[in-house]
Write a protein that holds these residues in place. Sequence first.
Motif, short mmCIF file in Angstrom:
data_model
loop_
_atom_site.label_atom_id
_atom_site.label_comp_id
_atom_site.label_asym_id
_atom_site.label_seq_id
_atom_site.Cartn_x
_atom_site.Cartn_y
_atom_site.Cartn_z
N UNK A 89 4.34 -10.53 -11.32
CA UNK A 89 3.02 -11.13 -11.65
C UNK A 89 3.07 -12.52 -11.80
N UNK A 90 4.21 -13.17 -11.78
CA UNK A 90 4.23 -14.60 -11.74
C UNK A 90 4.93 -15.23 -13.02
N UNK A 91 5.16 -14.63 -13.93
CA UNK A 91 6.01 -15.36 -14.99
C UNK A 91 7.55 -15.32 -14.80
N UNK A 92 7.95 -16.66 -15.17
CA UNK A 92 9.23 -16.77 -15.22
C UNK A 92 10.37 -17.26 -16.23
N UNK A 93 11.13 -16.83 -16.61
CA UNK A 93 12.08 -17.30 -17.53
C UNK A 93 13.20 -17.98 -16.91
#
Length: 530
Positions: free
Chosen positions: A117-121
């Motif tokens: 979904x596009x979130x990155x840690x």
Amino acid sequence: MTPGPRPRDRRAENIPAPQGRPRPLRPKRVTVIGGGIAGLSAATILAEHGVKVTVIEAEDHLGGRVGAWPVEADRTMSRGFHAFFRQYYNLRDLLSRADPELHRLEPVDDYPLTHRRGLTDTFASIPRTPPFNLLGFVWRSPTFPLHRLLDVDIPAAVELIDVEFPATYRQYDGESAADFLDRLRFPEEARHLALEVFARSFFADPADFSAGELIAMFHTYFAGSAEGLLFDVPVDDYDTALWAPLADYLTELGVQIRTGEMVTSLEATSSGWMVSTGDHEVHGDAVVLAADPARARELLRASHDSIVPTAVTAQEWLENIDSLTNAPAFAVLRLWLGAPVADHRSAFLGTSGYDVLDNVSVLERFEDGASRWAQSHHGSVLELHAYALDIDADPSEQDRASIVARLLSDLHQVYPETAHLPIVDQELLITADCPLTDTRPWDERPEAVTPVPGLVVAGDYVRCNLPVALMERAATTGYMAANHLLSSWRVEGTPLWSPPTRGLLRRGVLGRLGRGVLGRLGRGVLGQAR
């Protein structure tokens, strides 16, 4: 033997070695079945204390599931990427035998974890010491929006740091990682990126994976250790960087290493043990069974009639071993591309939410051999992983082609430029020889010590009361198996190191204060979120 690098974490725990004489009074011979990390660890400790050791490995190379082998003059293949975390004290101690300063390991600057979904840690700028690493991660992570913390079950979240091993392992008997994550009620992306990745690193579906192991890994890598969240990688393929140098060290100690030989049976005799490889027999005083779990079960079944008479409890132990299962199949696809990926691509990227892709490595970023190939061909060498596949370990050509197509489709979404890069060559490995760390009671899992005199087992499926897993559990249980045999001969062993066995909320006054502060902090955060 000079000890390896000491832990950075001042709370790391040292487990003293068994005491005894430096070497056996009479010659002792041990056959080690399996040349992976567990077998090499046991062989190293035994040989350093004067035992004559023979290592028998079925493959043509050492390293087991961390092995590498040539496929062409300028290309190698492996069973996939492995992260050498700084918490892997005993594995790093083993590697220091041939590389005292561990120069053949180099740090990775960061390893992003990205959701479809596009979130990155990321982890590069997070403090190393708990609890500041935990607070720093939550503060910086886009997967933990403040308003979503309203949904988190605070008592379940506290369980992640209110740990003490081995009791914590037993506390979650019968509960799966998926069940625990359901109780936790983290935001979906946070669940995938911060926690579920641990289950999948065991090649397991979270519904089949032990909640106790999940919590242990969260403690070891994240909330309980001051070694930090980053890791090291070998500077070249595993064989060149790690196992060939260690094999040279073992050979100098007198260890006989026999690769490409399959053990067909082991038999308890009146004078010790006999290990057969078809054309040869190896006699010794003891056996370290460090084969992969499926192969270990096969050998023990074949040796049932020989083993059972040696101990009253052997039958129950054999039945317990035989009930173990393997994790689902996993795939490793290595690609040699005729043009390079974008310069900003990370050496390693964890992924979540895709069809089958779990991570991508750009090997020329750290492996010398891959770097030479990439430079000479003006290209890139990529490695793609897919864990817990719903296919047979020996798939049809149609299934293999489907896995390749699905991995490439995921890759083209993650790194869009790869859709237009020519594939010069590719290698696909699909296998299912990793243990499944399931929800069975902790005390029913096999230990390194067995009820059968002269027989010990080692591997990442073997129960270890310390909060360690994967490569580190393999090395640790190899040390434990060797120490047990040495102790039985009244010979000194080798000390072990472990990450802290207690969490932040179990550490004396700090723990009591922490419980109160955590409760007030949780109420305050929830109040702000409202």
